[in-house]
Design a protein around this motif. Structure first.
Motif, PDB file in Angstrom:
ATOM      1  N   HIS A 436       1.130  -1.527   0.237  1.00  0.00           N
ATOM      2  CA  HIS A 436      -0.039  -0.225   0.325  1.00  0.00           C
ATOM      3  C   HIS A 436       0.941   1.305   0.089  1.00  0.00           C
ATOM      4  O   HIS A 436       1.414   1.448   0.873  1.00  0.00           O
ATOM      5  N   CYS A 437       0.407   2.266  -1.047  1.00  0.00           N
ATOM      6  CA  CYS A 437       1.437   3.031  -1.463  1.00  0.00           C
ATOM      7  C   CYS A 437       0.517   4.527  -0.943  1.00  0.00           C
ATOM      8  O   CYS A 437      -0.265   4.315  -1.221  1.00  0.00           O
ATOM      9  N   LYS A 438       1.136   5.532  -0.816  1.00  0.00           N
ATOM     10  CA  LYS A 438       0.387   6.670  -0.081  1.00  0.00           C
ATOM     11  C   LYS A 438      -0.264   7.532  -1.518  1.00  0.00           C
ATOM     12  O   LYS A 438      -0.847   8.012  -2.393  1.00  0.00           O
ATOM     13  N   LYS A 439       1.194   7.253  -2.641  1.00  0.00           N
ATOM     14  CA  LYS A 439       1.332   8.308  -3.472  1.00  0.00           C
ATOM     15  C   LYS A 439       0.213   7.175  -4.973  1.00  0.00           C
ATOM     16  O   LYS A 439      -0.705   7.805  -5.766  1.00  0.00           O
ATOM     17  N   CYS A 440       0.956   6.145  -4.806  1.00  0.00           N
ATOM     18  CA  CYS A 440       0.675   4.898  -6.214  1.00  0.00           C
ATOM     19  C   CYS A 440      -0.731   4.311  -5.723  1.00  0.00           C
ATOM     20  O   CYS A 440      -1.316   3.049  -6.938  1.00  0.00           O
ATOM     21  N   GLY A 441      -0.799   3.967  -4.618  1.00  0.00           N
ATOM     22  CA  GLY A 441      -2.245   2.996  -4.173  1.00  0.00           C
ATOM     23  C   GLY A 441      -1.568   1.555  -3.978  1.00  0.00           C
ATOM     24  O   GLY A 441      -0.497   1.571  -3.569  1.00  0.00           O
ATOM     25  N   SER A 480       9.240  -0.467   0.750  1.00  0.00           N
ATOM     26  CA  SER A 480       9.394   1.082  -0.063  1.00  0.00           C
ATOM     27  C   SER A 480       8.298   0.721  -1.635  1.00  0.00           C
ATOM     28  O   SER A 480       8.738  -0.282  -1.687  1.00  0.00           O
ATOM     29  N   CYS A 481       8.576   1.675  -1.790  1.00  0.00           N
ATOM     30  CA  CYS A 481       7.189   0.807  -2.901  1.00  0.00           C
ATOM     31  C   CYS A 481       7.958   0.115  -4.212  1.00  0.00           C
ATOM     32  O   CYS A 481       8.917   1.456  -4.764  1.00  0.00           O
ATOM     33  N   PRO A 482       6.766  -0.073  -4.450  1.00  0.00           N
ATOM     34  CA  PRO A 482       8.341  -1.130  -6.068  1.00  0.00           C
ATOM     35  C   PRO A 482       8.662   0.014  -6.713  1.00  0.00           C
ATOM     36  O   PRO A 482       8.549   0.156  -7.546  1.00  0.00           O
ATOM     37  N   GLN A 483       6.591   0.672  -6.739  1.00  0.00           N
ATOM     38  CA  GLN A 483       7.144   1.555  -8.124  1.00  0.00           C
ATOM     39  C   GLN A 483       7.670   3.274  -7.755  1.00  0.00           C
ATOM     40  O   GLN A 483       8.012   3.550  -8.429  1.00  0.00           O
ATOM     41  N   CYS A 484       7.732   3.472  -6.261  1.00  0.00           N
ATOM     42  CA  CYS A 484       8.331   4.430  -6.214  1.00  0.00           C
ATOM     43  C   CYS A 484       8.689   4.644  -5.091  1.00  0.00           C
ATOM     44  O   CYS A 484      10.021   5.862  -5.660  1.00  0.00           O
ATOM     45  N   GLN A 485       9.823   3.648  -4.234  1.00  0.00           N
ATOM     46  CA  GLN A 485      10.374   3.879  -3.404  1.00  0.00           C
ATOM     47  C   GLN A 485      10.222   5.232  -2.356  1.00  0.00           C
ATOM     48  O   GLN A 485      10.934   4.669  -1.677  1.00  0.00           O
TER      49      GLN A 485
HETATM   50 ZN    ZN Z   1       3.981   3.961  -4.274  1.00  0.00          ZN
END
Ligand code: ZN
Ligand code: ANZ
Length: 801
Positions: A436-441, A480-485
């Motif tokens: 779960h990433c705040k930015k990428c969902g 860390s988010c796999p997309q935006c770190q």
């Molecule tokens: Zn992210």
């Protein structure tokens, strides 16, 4: 004669060691035709193997051994459905790690299974709680997620207000917590769901081509619950709003006297300012929320509800003003969560109308007493304006046509099937590979980072918030988010126990593959499963989930067959000797280990197959066991009285008959009658001169049922290779044909007819009746007394009147 003692303990251990040390059961890919014979793999509970397991497993073992001897390459694997609640609860109680408990239990199960002589491919074992296995369970989840078939939603879970924990459905007994007996509530939580509903139609259609018991197919059909009906729009009075209802009886529209919406219906919140008794409505919603759907649709529950004051509906056919109720017998999850109530013709509405004093308006002329119950049958329309006099089917068609033109209705198909709630607030399950990433969902874990391993923690105590114990482990949760770190959190819910069993038969085909779920060529070669045997309790959930995942894997081109299990067979339950279900509390459980210790594995195997047809429910009976034991003892002793005599013709014919019977019976799962014919053979020959050649054939026939004893005798007869791959004997159809002979029938010395009878048939009442009933004979004996009926075997029949 001490040396002739049937020492089953020694014999069984000896051959189990032999099979194992010679790797005879291991599976090898080869050019032979395949047979994939699958068992429902066990949950390795602390209780160990029970009789029900050994019933199904003996049946598949007989088939696996039989088909090997018929020349097939048989894939016959076993594994462990190892995640699950009982282990986790036991871990909480004892402080042992679930992984440790699981390993202990598996070791125990494996040893028990081996002690029964089952010929499983031990190089094909899988364990759903092994990271190398659940890596692929997680991989499948990610594919579902990428295709939009896995999604999050807010769904009520079972919540125990005393234990402060979410409960699985099986932990809720009659609405109470299994552990502390507090009344279970419903608590809204974010959950993962799988869109099995997308596959509803295919899951339904696919059943047509399966060789499954009709009972199971119809259970699945009902579970999917396809319903073809109409969605009709009801406008609301003085509001620019409409209510959609789903109905299968649009012909009863003139009989609508009120409407009902589910407590969860969205218009309640939206129009709260127009609802004069909103607080009363809210009170009702609160109570309804704590009921499970099962309770709500229970027909014997008294109907409850509240009139919504301030909003009214309008009947689209005659503009009649209708009161609207909120009541929990209407479910939000079905149709549109609203119904047009026709108390004259729908029993639920009828009961509700009785309680709330609402009028009945009969619109179908059909049988029954409307004072006693709703008239649900079809008939001729009345009180229905221009539709009066028409039959139900015609009214349906005409009313729908009329409303469709006015844009007030459309045909609609509904399914009872719901999306599969796929998350559990538990430790001992596969972590859901989502971040779960705040930015990428919601972001799925990169496939090369699978498996997302379960962290080894000491404390599995529930969190008290309803979240999974994994939520307590901050080092594991924060990633860390796999997309935006950026900073992100792992999903802390785990998968339900059904996950690992929804694809395990695929992994058996290629257990060690670490690049793919399994090699494509091998999948193509060994699928589909030719035979799947297990208990009927898995009729719906497991078998539906497995079909769903298989269809999905077919769609993404992992497997090349849409249906996984061509043929399914259900074993019947074995009850205790008192005819009751075996259970710990009743203290009537039969432990396979005890029987093996006392009589041996071969006796147990034979006995479980002999007590009745595989599919039937049957009761345990200790005397039956002794009978089987004596039979095997007799076979064992026969090897010592073998005479080196020439082949006896009678025995030769009998063995061919027996080969045919046993082969046909095995292929048709009639193991009890196959065993019976082996017994008949033994009873007949022991008096005769049995020679080695015939006896050897019999031993091969016996070997799928009692493999240890058969192997022992086989080697004693001078053979050097295991029976496992010995060619199954063939029978000579000509030899076993009954020879027939023509006999003349005389009446008072004159031949009047001829009859064909089996050679050597004895005189019997039946034979006499049959002869006297022949029309040409009857003619001469009517009204006369039969003085003599002489039957000379294979020669003549002579009647004197
Ligand atoms: Zn992210
Ligand atoms: C009016 C009516 C009149 C109905 C009548 C039946 C008989 P199946 O066959 O199971 O699909 N219904 C619709 N949505 C519902 C919901 N969300 N909760 C509870 N009941 C609901 O059943 C369809 C029927 O179930 C529908 O047809 C509706 O009642 C009710 F003489 O509409 B009927």
């Amino acid at each position: 004669m001490e040396e002739n003692k049937y020492n089953f303990k020694e014999i069984e251990l000896k051959w189990q060691k032999y099979w194992e040390s010679n790797n005879l059961f291991l599976f090898k890919d080869n050019k032979k035709d395949k047979k994939y014979i699958l068992d429902m793999f066990p949950y390795p509970s602390g209780e160990g193997l029970h009789i029900g397991h050994s019933e199904g497993y003996t049946a598949t073992d007989i088939l696996a051994r039989y088909y090997r001897q018929q020349g097939f390459n048989v894939l016959h694997p076993i594994g462990w459905d190892a995640f699950g609640l009982p282990t986790e609860n036991f871990a909480i109680k004892t402080g042992l790690h679930p992984k440790k408990i699981t390993i202990n239990n598996i070791n125990n199960f494996r040893q028990q299974i081996k002690s029964l002589g089952y010929s499983y491919n031990w190089n094909k074992e899988v364990n759903t709680s092994d990271p190398e296995y659940y890596k692929w369970t997680q991989w499948i989840f990610i594919q579902l997620f990428k295709k939009g078939l896995a999604y999050e939603d807010i769904i009520p879970i079972n919540w125990c207000p005393a234990c402060l924990t979410g409960l699985a459905n099986e932990e809720v007994i009659n609405g109470k917590c299994e552990r502390c007996e507090a009344k279970v509530e419903r608590k809204d939580m974010k959950q993962w769901l799988l869109k099995i509903t997308t596959y509803a139609e295919r899951l339904l259609k696919g059943l047509d081509n399966l060789d499954w018991p009709e009972k199971i197919k119809s259970l699945q059909k009902n579970w999917i619950g396809k319903s073809q009906g109409t969605e009709i729009i009801f406008k609301l009075k003085n509001l620019d709003e409409e209510l959609k209802v789903f109905t299968t009886r649009p012909d009863t529209l003139y009989g609508v006297t009120y409407m009902v919406i589910a407590p969860e219906h969205k218009i309640l919140e939206k129009y709260k300012s127009s609802i004069n008794n909103y607080s009363e409505v809210i009170e009702y919603i609160k109570v309804a929320k704590n009921k499970s759907e099962l309770e709500r649709i229970n027909l014997t529950q008294e109907k409850t509800g509240v009139l919504i004051k301030g909003i009214k509906g309008l009947n689209p056919v005659n503009n009649k003003v209708l009161p609207i109720f909120v009541a929990d017998y209407v479910l939000s999850s079905y149709g549109s969560g609203a119904v047009m109530a026709v108390p004259a013709h729908d029993q639920r509405d009828w009961e509700f109308a009785q309680k709330f004093n609402l009028p009945l308006q009969q619109v179908v002329d059909t049988e029954g007493d409307i004072k006693k119950q709703a008239l649900e049958g079809e008939g001729i329309a009345l009180n229905s304006d221009k539709f009066n006099g028409l039959k139900t089917a015609e009214v349906k068609e005409k009313i729908v046509k009329y409303l469709v033109i006015k844009n007030l209705a459309r045909k609609k198909v509904n399914y009872k099937l719901k999306d599969w709630v796929f998350s559990r607030q538990r430790y001992w399950g596969e972590p859901i590979p989502i971040i779960h990433c705040k930015k990428c969902g919601l972001v799925s874990v990169h496939e090369e980072n699978l498996p997302v391993k379960l962290p080894e923690i000491e404390n599995y105590q529930p969190t008290g918030t309803g979240e999974s114990p994994l939520a307590n482990i901050k080092e594991w949760v924060n990633v860390s988010c796999p997309q935006c770190q950026g900073e992100a959190q792992r999903e802390t819910n785990t998968m339900p126990q059904w996950a690992g069993s929804s694809w395990y038969w695929l992994r058996y085909i290629d257990t060690k593959n670490n690049k793919k779920l399994a090699n494509t060529r091998l999948l193509k070669k060994y699928l589909p499963v030719d035979l799947y045997i297990g208990g009927a309790e898995h009729a719906v959930l497991h078998l539906l989930y497995a079909r769903f995942w298989n269809m999905f894997l077919y769609d993404i081109k992992v497997v090349s067959q849409e249906e996984p299990f061509v043929k399914l067979f259900n074993q019947g339950m074995i009850l205790a000797s008192d005819g009751k279900k075996m259970s710990k509390s009743k203290n009537n459980i039969i432990n396979p280990d005890d029987i093996i210790a006392k009589y041996g594995a071969d006796t147990l195997r034979l006995y479980i197959m002999f007590i009745g047809p595989l599919e039937d429910e049957k009761s345990w009976n200790i005397d039956g066991i002794k009978g089987i034991y004596n039979f095997l003892k007799k076979v064992y002793q026969l090897q010592y009285i073998l005479k080196n005599k020439a082949e006896s013709i009678a025995n030769n014919k009998l063995i061919h008959k027996t080969i045919k019977k046993v082969s046909v019976d095995i292929e048709n799962f009639k193991f009890n009658t196959a065993i019976a014919s082996l017994m008949i053979f033994i009873n007949k020959v022991s008096k005769d001169n049995l020679n080695k050649q015939v006896f050897s054939k019999l031993i091969i026939l016996l070997s799928p049922f009692a493999p240890h004893l058969a192997e022992e005798i086989w080697f004693n007869l001078g053979n050097k290779d295991s029976l496992l791959f010995e060619k199954w004997p063939v029978y000579d159809e000509y030899l076993i044909k009954e020879k027939k002979i023509k006999l003349a029938i005389q009446v008072n010395g004159k031949v009047r007819d001829v009859i064909k009878l089996p050679l050597d048939v004895k005189e019997s009442m039946e034979l006499k009746k049959k002869v006297l009933a022949l029309p040409r004979i009857k003619k001469y004996i009517v009204d006369k007394k039969i003085k003599k009926f002489i039957y000379i075997k294979n020669k003549i029949i002579s009647i004197v009147v």
